[in-house]
Enzyme design. Structure first.
Site, short mmCIF file in Angstrom:
data_model
loop_
_atom_site.label_atom_id
_atom_site.label_comp_id
_atom_site.label_asym_id
_atom_site.label_seq_id
_atom_site.Cartn_x
_atom_site.Cartn_y
_atom_site.Cartn_z
N SER A 28 0.83 -1.21 0.00
CA SER A 28 0.00 0.00 0.00
C SER A 28 0.86 1.26 0.00
O SER A 28 1.95 1.28 0.56
CB SER A 28 -0.89 -0.02 1.25
OG SER A 28 -1.50 1.21 1.47
N TYR A 49 -2.33 5.93 -4.63
CA TYR A 49 -3.41 6.92 -4.56
C TYR A 49 -2.97 8.11 -5.41
O TYR A 49 -1.79 8.41 -5.50
CB TYR A 49 -3.66 7.36 -3.12
CG TYR A 49 -4.37 6.32 -2.28
CD1 TYR A 49 -5.66 5.90 -2.60
CD2 TYR A 49 -3.77 5.77 -1.15
CE1 TYR A 49 -6.32 4.96 -1.83
CE2 TYR A 49 -4.43 4.82 -0.37
CZ TYR A 49 -5.71 4.43 -0.71
OH TYR A 49 -6.36 3.50 0.06
N THR A 87 -6.03 2.76 -6.75
CA THR A 87 -7.30 2.61 -6.05
C THR A 87 -8.19 3.79 -6.41
O THR A 87 -7.82 4.94 -6.21
CB THR A 87 -7.06 2.53 -4.53
OG1 THR A 87 -6.26 1.37 -4.29
CG2 THR A 87 -8.35 2.42 -3.76
N LYS A 91 -8.30 -0.53 -9.09
CA LYS A 91 -8.92 -1.26 -7.98
C LYS A 91 -10.12 -0.47 -7.48
O LYS A 91 -9.97 0.70 -7.12
CB LYS A 91 -7.90 -1.44 -6.85
CG LYS A 91 -8.46 -2.06 -5.59
CD LYS A 91 -7.35 -2.40 -4.63
CE LYS A 91 -7.87 -3.02 -3.36
NZ LYS A 91 -8.44 -2.05 -2.43
N HIS A 104 -13.72 -2.00 -1.50
CA HIS A 104 -12.78 -1.67 -0.43
C HIS A 104 -13.19 -2.37 0.87
O HIS A 104 -13.07 -1.84 1.97
CB HIS A 104 -12.77 -0.15 -0.22
CG HIS A 104 -11.42 0.43 0.13
ND1 HIS A 104 -10.66 1.11 -0.78
CD2 HIS A 104 -10.70 0.44 1.28
CE1 HIS A 104 -9.54 1.53 -0.20
NE2 HIS A 104 -9.54 1.12 1.05
C1 LIG Z 1 -7.41 -2.47 7.58
C2 LIG Z 1 -7.57 -2.31 6.10
C3 LIG Z 1 -6.76 -1.41 5.42
C4 LIG Z 1 -6.88 -1.24 4.04
N1 LIG Z 1 -6.03 -0.40 3.38
C5 LIG Z 1 -6.11 -0.26 2.03
C6 LIG Z 1 -5.20 0.57 1.30
O1 LIG Z 1 -4.30 1.18 1.89
N2 LIG Z 1 -5.36 0.65 -0.04
C7 LIG Z 1 -6.34 -0.02 -0.71
O2 LIG Z 1 -6.45 0.10 -1.93
N3 LIG Z 1 -7.19 -0.83 -0.06
C8 LIG Z 1 -7.10 -0.98 1.28
N4 LIG Z 1 -7.97 -1.82 1.94
C9 LIG Z 1 -8.96 -2.62 1.16
C10 LIG Z 1 -8.38 -3.96 0.74
O3 LIG Z 1 -7.39 -3.82 -0.25
C11 LIG Z 1 -9.46 -4.89 0.16
O4 LIG Z 1 -10.12 -4.23 -0.90
C12 LIG Z 1 -10.48 -5.34 1.20
O5 LIG Z 1 -9.88 -5.57 2.45
C13 LIG Z 1 -11.19 -6.60 0.74
O6 LIG Z 1 -12.18 -6.98 1.63
P1 LIG Z 1 -11.98 -8.10 2.78
O7 LIG Z 1 -11.21 -7.43 3.88
O8 LIG Z 1 -13.38 -8.43 3.16
O9 LIG Z 1 -11.23 -9.23 2.16
C14 LIG Z 1 -7.86 -1.99 3.32
C15 LIG Z 1 -8.67 -2.90 4.01
C16 LIG Z 1 -8.53 -3.08 5.38
C17 LIG Z 1 -9.41 -4.08 6.09
#
Ligand SMILES: Cc1cc2nc3c(=O)[nH]c(=O)nc-3n(C[C@H](O)[C@H](O)[C@H](O)COP(=O)(O)O)c2cc1C
Length: 386
Positions: free
Chosen positions: A109, A132, A158, A255, A279
């Site tokens: 990330s 981003y 994203t 994404k 997300h």
């Molecule tokens: C704690 C946390 C932090 C996340 N940080 C980012 C991020 O920095 N960038 C991003 O594109 N998605 C981020 N996501 C989304 C994840 O990439 C992903 O789309 C999502 O967790 C998928 O759902 P799931 O947790 O049910 O598997 C984050 C998700 C969580 C739970």
């Protein structure tokens, strides 16, 4: 409760809940507003049944797939997530080491806590960099150049976070970076001293993707929420991204694409892939679940671009369903974050190991020896015309 007593997502989540201070657990576990999208992401898989075939000779199964030109030994990968060293002091290093063992990919990330250069140097799995889009175009260019120099193969922009989601659990606990806890939040840290010992006795918390460019992190002038509100560019549009795809010149992936219209545009601007994602329900509550929306998108662009998905995946049977609809690979988020928080690298390896074993078992029980044999003929949707 110990790691050896964890056998599925729910067990890892429970162990993480016991080990993490409440505000951190709720940051991972929480989602936007009423969390309806978060719940539906997993529930959507239950509205679809697998229809197995038998007597097909399944002694050996091949779980490998090719995604955006990269061969993965398994059809699941670790989605990019922020702040991992806050969850466990090993953070991205643990996830990367586990990912390397399983032959899959991992998106580091922009708000990651280990530098992409370090990961690129120490590991050979295909590097994915989650990006981003900033108001400062010079900064975008500098960050892209840096990723190129580090050998990143796939840029994952994203596009569903044009503004921060309304995560009410974080408002309630006061979770923020730098930490600005309210009294309840402080009490929850005080009753988990083991986490604090780990956190404070290891390398200082940093955001190396950003801190070369922006003063941020603990004791800094700008917080993560300021970063999302003030530094990212809400005017970002298709022309900007088309330009970025050209400048990048390697594989580019969006994404957070949810509509057929946007999926078509992603093809038009030269993307190699898209991730159907909301997300993890953390942005627009009430938006459709990724799995519910997947078929429509595959039907529109599945022959022109690699369609991936994430959201709510807790079981290899969920992966099998998404692949049967036509996804090329499936991302997991909280599925590896809870084991990371619970036990570092050993936890992530255990979780990915279960996923792989379940997948191989599931393929055998479905009568499939390779991922390419999965198709919609293996599925029946309940109460729907699909
Ligand atoms: C704690 C946390 C932090 C996340 N940080 C980012 C991020 O920095 N960038 C991003 O594109 N998605 C981020 N996501 C989304 C994840 O990439 C992903 O789309 C999502 O967790 C998928 O759902 P799931 O947790 O049910 O598997 C984050 C998700 C969580 C739970």
């Amino acid at each position: 409760m110990r790691l050896s007593q964890c056998f599925n997502f729910h067990d890892f989540r429970e162990l993480a809940r016991r080990r993490l201070p409440g505000p951190i657990f709720n940051y991972i576990d929480g989602a936007a507003e009423d969390e309806t999208t978060y719940r539906r992401n997993t529930a959507a898989f239950e509205d679809c049944d697998l229809v197995p075939n038998v007597l097909r000779g399944v002694a050996t199964v091949d779980t490998s797939v090719t995604v955006m030109g990269e061969r993965l030994a398994v059809p699941f990968y670790c989605s990019p997530t922020a702040l991992q060293r806050l969850f466990h002091h090993q953070g991205e290093r643990a996830v990367a080491a586990a990912v390397e063992k399983f032959g899959t990919m991992f998106g580091v990330s922009s708000v990651g806590t280990v530098g992409l250069e370090e990961l690129a140097k120490n590991f050979t799995f295909p590097q994915v960099y989650q990006f981003y889009f900033h108001k400062d175009r010079g900064l975008n260019k500098a960050m892209m150049d840096r990723a190129k120099a580090a050998g990143v193969k796939i840029m994952m922009l994203t596009v569903d976070s044009i503004t921060g989601g309304n995560r009410e659990r974080d408002l309630r606990t006061g979770f923020a970076i730098p930490l600005k806890l309210n009294l309840r939040g402080i009490t929850e840290f005080a009753i988990k001293p083991q986490w604090a010992i780990n956190y404070f006795t290891h390398e200082k918390f940093r955001l190396p993707q950003l801190d070369e460019h922006i003063k941020m992190g603990p004791n800094a002038a700008i917080s993560i929420s300021d970063y999302f509100t003030n530094m990212l560019d809400p005017s970002m549009n298709w022309t900007d991204v088309e330009q970025m795809v050209k400048e990048w010149g390697r594989k580019f992936c969006l994404k957070g694409v949810m509509s057929v219209e946007d999926a078509r545009k992603a093809v038009d601007i030269g993307c190699a892939g898209i991730v159907v994602s909301n997300h993890g329900g953390r942005q627009l509550d009430g938006s459709r679940a990724s799995f519910d929306q997947l078929a429509e998108i595959i039907d529109a662009v599945g022959d022109k671009i690699d369609v991936l998905m994430d959201g709510g995946v807790h079981r290899a049977t969920h992966v099998l369903k998404a692949l049967s609809v036509g996804a090329k690979a499936v991302g997991v988020g909280r599925y590896y974050l809870f084991p990371l928080a619970a036990a570092g690298q050993a936890g992530v390896e255990r979780a990915l190991g279960f996923m792989r074993t379940e997948l191989e078992r599931g393929m055998r029980l479905m009568g499939c020896t390779s991922i390419g044999q999965l198709s919609r003929r293996n599925l029946k949707f309940r109460n729907s015309a699909r």
